[in-house]
Design a protein around this motif. Sequence first.
Motif, PDB file in Angstrom:
ATOM      1  N   ARG A   1      -1.558  -5.575  -3.185  1.00 56.71           N
ATOM      2  CA  ARG A   1      -0.942  -4.526  -2.372  1.00 56.71           C
ATOM      3  C   ARG A   1      -1.468  -4.674  -0.947  1.00 56.71           C
ATOM      4  NH1 ARG A   1      -2.358   0.352  -6.495  1.00 56.71           N
ATOM      5  NH2 ARG A   1      -0.901  -0.201  -8.177  1.00 56.71           N
ATOM      6  N   PRO A   2      -0.694  -5.299  -0.060  1.00 57.68           N
ATOM      7  CA  PRO A   2      -1.155  -5.451   1.316  1.00 57.68           C
ATOM      8  C   PRO A   2      -1.197  -4.114   2.044  1.00 57.68           C
ATOM      9  CG  PRO A   2       0.659  -6.954   0.825  1.00 57.68           C
ATOM     10  CD  PRO A   2       0.604  -5.948  -0.281  1.00 57.68           C
ATOM     11  N   THR A   3      -2.156  -3.982   2.932  1.00 58.66           N
ATOM     12  CA  THR A   3      -2.091  -2.903   3.905  1.00 58.66           C
ATOM     13  C   THR A   3      -1.207  -3.391   5.056  1.00 58.66           C
ATOM     14  OG1 THR A   3      -4.180  -3.684   4.892  1.00 58.66           O
ATOM     15  CG2 THR A   3      -4.329  -1.977   3.189  1.00 58.66           C
ATOM     16  N   GLY A   4      -1.257  -2.769   6.218  1.00 52.80           N
ATOM     17  CA  GLY A   4      -0.332  -3.099   7.310  1.00 52.80           C
ATOM     18  C   GLY A   4      -0.516  -4.518   7.810  1.00 52.80           C
TER      19      GLY A   4
ATOM     20  N   ALA B   1      -8.375   5.895  -0.254  1.00 49.70           N
ATOM     21  CA  ALA B   1      -7.826   5.719  -1.593  1.00 49.70           C
ATOM     22  C   ALA B   1      -8.234   4.344  -2.121  1.00 49.70           C
ATOM     23  CB  ALA B   1      -6.310   5.842  -1.548  1.00 49.70           C
ATOM     24  N   ASN B   2      -7.947   4.102  -3.403  1.00 49.59           N
ATOM     25  CA  ASN B   2      -8.174   2.771  -3.965  1.00 49.59           C
ATOM     26  C   ASN B   2      -7.029   2.420  -4.902  1.00 49.59           C
ATOM     27  OD1 ASN B   2      -8.670   4.028  -6.459  1.00 49.59           O
ATOM     28  ND2 ASN B   2     -10.884   4.064  -6.125  1.00 49.59           N
ATOM     29  N   GLU B   3      -7.176   1.347  -5.641  1.00 50.26           N
ATOM     30  CA  GLU B   3      -6.101   0.867  -6.507  1.00 50.26           C
ATOM     31  C   GLU B   3      -5.714   1.857  -7.593  1.00 50.26           C
ATOM     32  OE1 GLU B   3      -8.054  -2.791  -4.737  1.00 50.26           O
ATOM     33  OE2 GLU B   3      -8.724  -0.852  -5.543  1.00 50.26           O
ATOM     34  N   GLU B   4      -6.621   2.752  -7.938  1.00 46.91           N
ATOM     35  CA  GLU B   4      -6.358   3.715  -9.013  1.00 46.91           C
ATOM     36  C   GLU B   4      -5.855   5.066  -8.495  1.00 46.91           C
ATOM     37  OE1 GLU B   4      -6.550   2.563 -12.051  1.00 46.91           O
ATOM     38  OE2 GLU B   4      -7.225   0.668 -11.165  1.00 46.91           O
ATOM     39  N   SER B   5      -5.695   5.203  -7.207  1.00 46.82           N
ATOM     40  CA  SER B   5      -5.273   6.482  -6.622  1.00 46.82           C
ATOM     41  C   SER B   5      -3.830   6.806  -7.010  1.00 46.82           C
ATOM     42  CB  SER B   5      -5.413   6.442  -5.104  1.00 46.82           C
ATOM     43  OG  SER B   5      -6.776   6.331  -4.737  1.00 46.82           O
ATOM     44  N   PRO B   6      -3.452   8.080  -6.959  1.00 50.73           N
ATOM     45  CA  PRO B   6      -2.088   8.477  -7.351  1.00 50.73           C
ATOM     46  C   PRO B   6      -1.026   7.788  -6.514  1.00 50.73           C
ATOM     47  CG  PRO B   6      -3.519  10.394  -7.129  1.00 50.73           C
ATOM     48  CD  PRO B   6      -4.292   9.230  -6.592  1.00 50.73           C
ATOM     49  N   TYR B   7       0.132   7.618  -7.119  1.00 44.47           N
ATOM     50  CA  TYR B   7       1.267   7.065  -6.395  1.00 44.47           C
ATOM     51  C   TYR B   7       1.987   8.191  -5.646  1.00 44.47           C
ATOM     52  CZ  TYR B   7       0.529   3.247  -9.710  1.00 44.47           C
ATOM     53  OH  TYR B   7      -0.021   2.254 -10.463  1.00 44.47           O
TER      54      TYR B   7
ATOM     55  N   MET C   1       0.827  -1.207   0.000  1.00 46.71           N
ATOM     56  CA  MET C   1       0.000   0.000   0.000  1.00 46.71           C
ATOM     57  C   MET C   1       0.859   1.254   0.000  1.00 46.71           C
ATOM     58  SD  MET C   1      -1.303   0.448   3.948  1.00 46.71           S
ATOM     59  CE  MET C   1      -0.144   0.542   5.323  1.00 46.71           C
ATOM     60  N   GLY C   2       2.130   1.096   0.406  1.00 51.43           N
ATOM     61  CA  GLY C   2       3.033   2.233   0.503  1.00 51.43           C
ATOM     62  C   GLY C   2       3.302   2.919  -0.818  1.00 51.43           C
ATOM     63  N   VAL C   3       2.995   2.260  -1.946  1.00 51.60           N
ATOM     64  CA  VAL C   3       3.203   2.937  -3.235  1.00 51.60           C
ATOM     65  C   VAL C   3       2.317   4.173  -3.354  1.00 51.60           C
ATOM     66  CG1 VAL C   3       3.903   0.801  -4.379  1.00 51.60           C
ATOM     67  CG2 VAL C   3       1.503   1.535  -4.505  1.00 51.60           C
ATOM     68  N   HIS C   4       1.228   4.225  -2.558  1.00 45.98           N
ATOM     69  CA  HIS C   4       0.326   5.375  -2.590  1.00 45.98           C
ATOM     70  C   HIS C   4       0.758   6.481  -1.630  1.00 45.98           C
ATOM     71  CE1 HIS C   4      -2.593   3.330  -5.125  1.00 45.98           C
ATOM     72  NE2 HIS C   4      -2.514   2.282  -4.340  1.00 45.98           N
ATOM     73  N   GLY C   5       1.663   6.151  -0.682  1.00 46.10           N
ATOM     74  CA  GLY C   5       2.122   7.160   0.257  1.00 46.10           C
ATOM     75  C   GLY C   5       1.010   7.648   1.177  1.00 46.10           C
ATOM     76  N   HIS C   6       1.113   8.902   1.579  1.00 45.74           N
ATOM     77  CA  HIS C   6       0.113   9.529   2.443  1.00 45.74           C
ATOM     78  C   HIS C   6      -1.174   9.764   1.653  1.00 45.74           C
ATOM     79  CE1 HIS C   6      -1.737  12.130   5.393  1.00 45.74           C
ATOM     80  NE2 HIS C   6      -1.801  13.119   4.518  1.00 45.74           N
TER      81      HIS C   6
ATOM     82  N   SER D   1      -5.720   5.003   4.587  1.00 49.49           N
ATOM     83  CA  SER D   1      -7.074   4.460   4.613  1.00 49.49           C
ATOM     84  C   SER D   1      -7.493   4.164   3.184  1.00 49.49           C
ATOM     85  CB  SER D   1      -8.036   5.472   5.252  1.00 49.49           C
ATOM     86  OG  SER D   1      -9.365   5.012   5.160  1.00 49.49           O
ATOM     87  N   PHE D   2      -8.010   2.951   2.952  1.00 47.97           N
ATOM     88  CA  PHE D   2      -8.281   2.506   1.598  1.00 47.97           C
ATOM     89  C   PHE D   2      -9.679   1.914   1.454  1.00 47.97           C
ATOM     90  CE2 PHE D   2      -3.730   2.350   2.243  1.00 47.97           C
ATOM     91  CZ  PHE D   2      -3.233   2.933   1.077  1.00 47.97           C
ATOM     92  N   ASP D   3     -10.186   2.015   0.260  1.00 49.25           N
ATOM     93  CA  ASP D   3     -11.362   1.261  -0.138  1.00 49.25           C
ATOM     94  C   ASP D   3     -10.850  -0.087  -0.637  1.00 49.25           C
ATOM     95  OD1 ASP D   3     -13.502   0.062  -1.364  1.00 49.25           O
ATOM     96  OD2 ASP D   3     -13.953   1.714  -2.724  1.00 49.25           O
TER      97      ASP D   3
END
Length: 335
Positions: free
Chosen positions: A172-175, A134-140, A123-128, A300-302
């Motif tokens: 993409r795992p979360t924590g 956010a979701n899979e299509e959110s900015p990196y 999930m860290g590819v999305h940063g803060h 936080s992700f969908d």
Amino acid sequence: MKYPLPDNSSVLITGATGFTGRWLVDKLLNEKVRVKVIARPSRRAEELKALGCEVFEGQIYDPATVAAACRDIDYIIHIAAAFREAGISDDIYGKVHVDATKLLARAATAIPGFKRFVHVSTMGVHGHIENPPANEESPYGPGDLYQETKLEAELWLRDFAKKSGMSLAVIRPTGIYGPGDRRLLKVFKMAQWPVFPILGYGKCLYHLTHVEDLTNSFLLAATHPAAENEVFLCGDPEAISLVDMVGISAEVTGHMPKILRLPVTPFFWLGDLCELVCKPLKIEPPIYRRRVAFYTKDRSFDTSKIRTRLGFENVYSNRSGIIETVKWYQDKGWL
């Protein structure tokens, strides 16, 4: 097992001596599949041999080791990752995340009948997350070398799969947490202090995934037709705040510390100083920038895509998973 691989199939697992990888290995060894792993020589590698794994000893980014391990396999589940710790030079992140991924993918395309490559990103590819969820299509927005090289590997692999026709699914795992985890152990140890410090004044949202759920997602992604060339975030349906994590821990331990908010900037300075001093000496820094950033980034992700597209079902909720994990820490005498 909820999402079994086909009987008599062969799977290569990287990162098998780590927390998540070992959990997956133990799950698969109870099934009618052959388990291969790539691991550096170590006590943990010997344990895997004793359990019945075929162990290829060497570095994950060594061409000869990868070539030997990739003979006659049906699936690759690529979990291996380099985490920031004492003694790791910056080039290792590129070798483990990027170079190894390229070697494995190119080897996979030469395997007759190869079924799917499951790549474990972060999930860290999305940063803060500025506007959660956010979701899979959110900015990196990778924030450090670990996340930057994980993103580089994932993007290269997705492009390679498209061009080569290799079957791919990305998780993409979360924590990640659960019995056996040590990274979040620090948080629960701090929850036993009289005062629990939180750096900064944000919500401090964190998105968890229990290792049982995560390893289930790998197997589902390996076999489900709708996972072909897709990316999935894997995590609990809801994020959780750090304060709520401490509160659930208190249900088990009976101890609820006082929450103390502190300004974060001095701790970033301190983290940079500790890394500057400790890194040349190959000493684990008591505090470093990435650990400080944990408190300042809302994540936080969908995570609904994997459930709606693949029918994935979470075994654990945040509450049930944290309670189980804290009890396990107590049983081990770690709290």
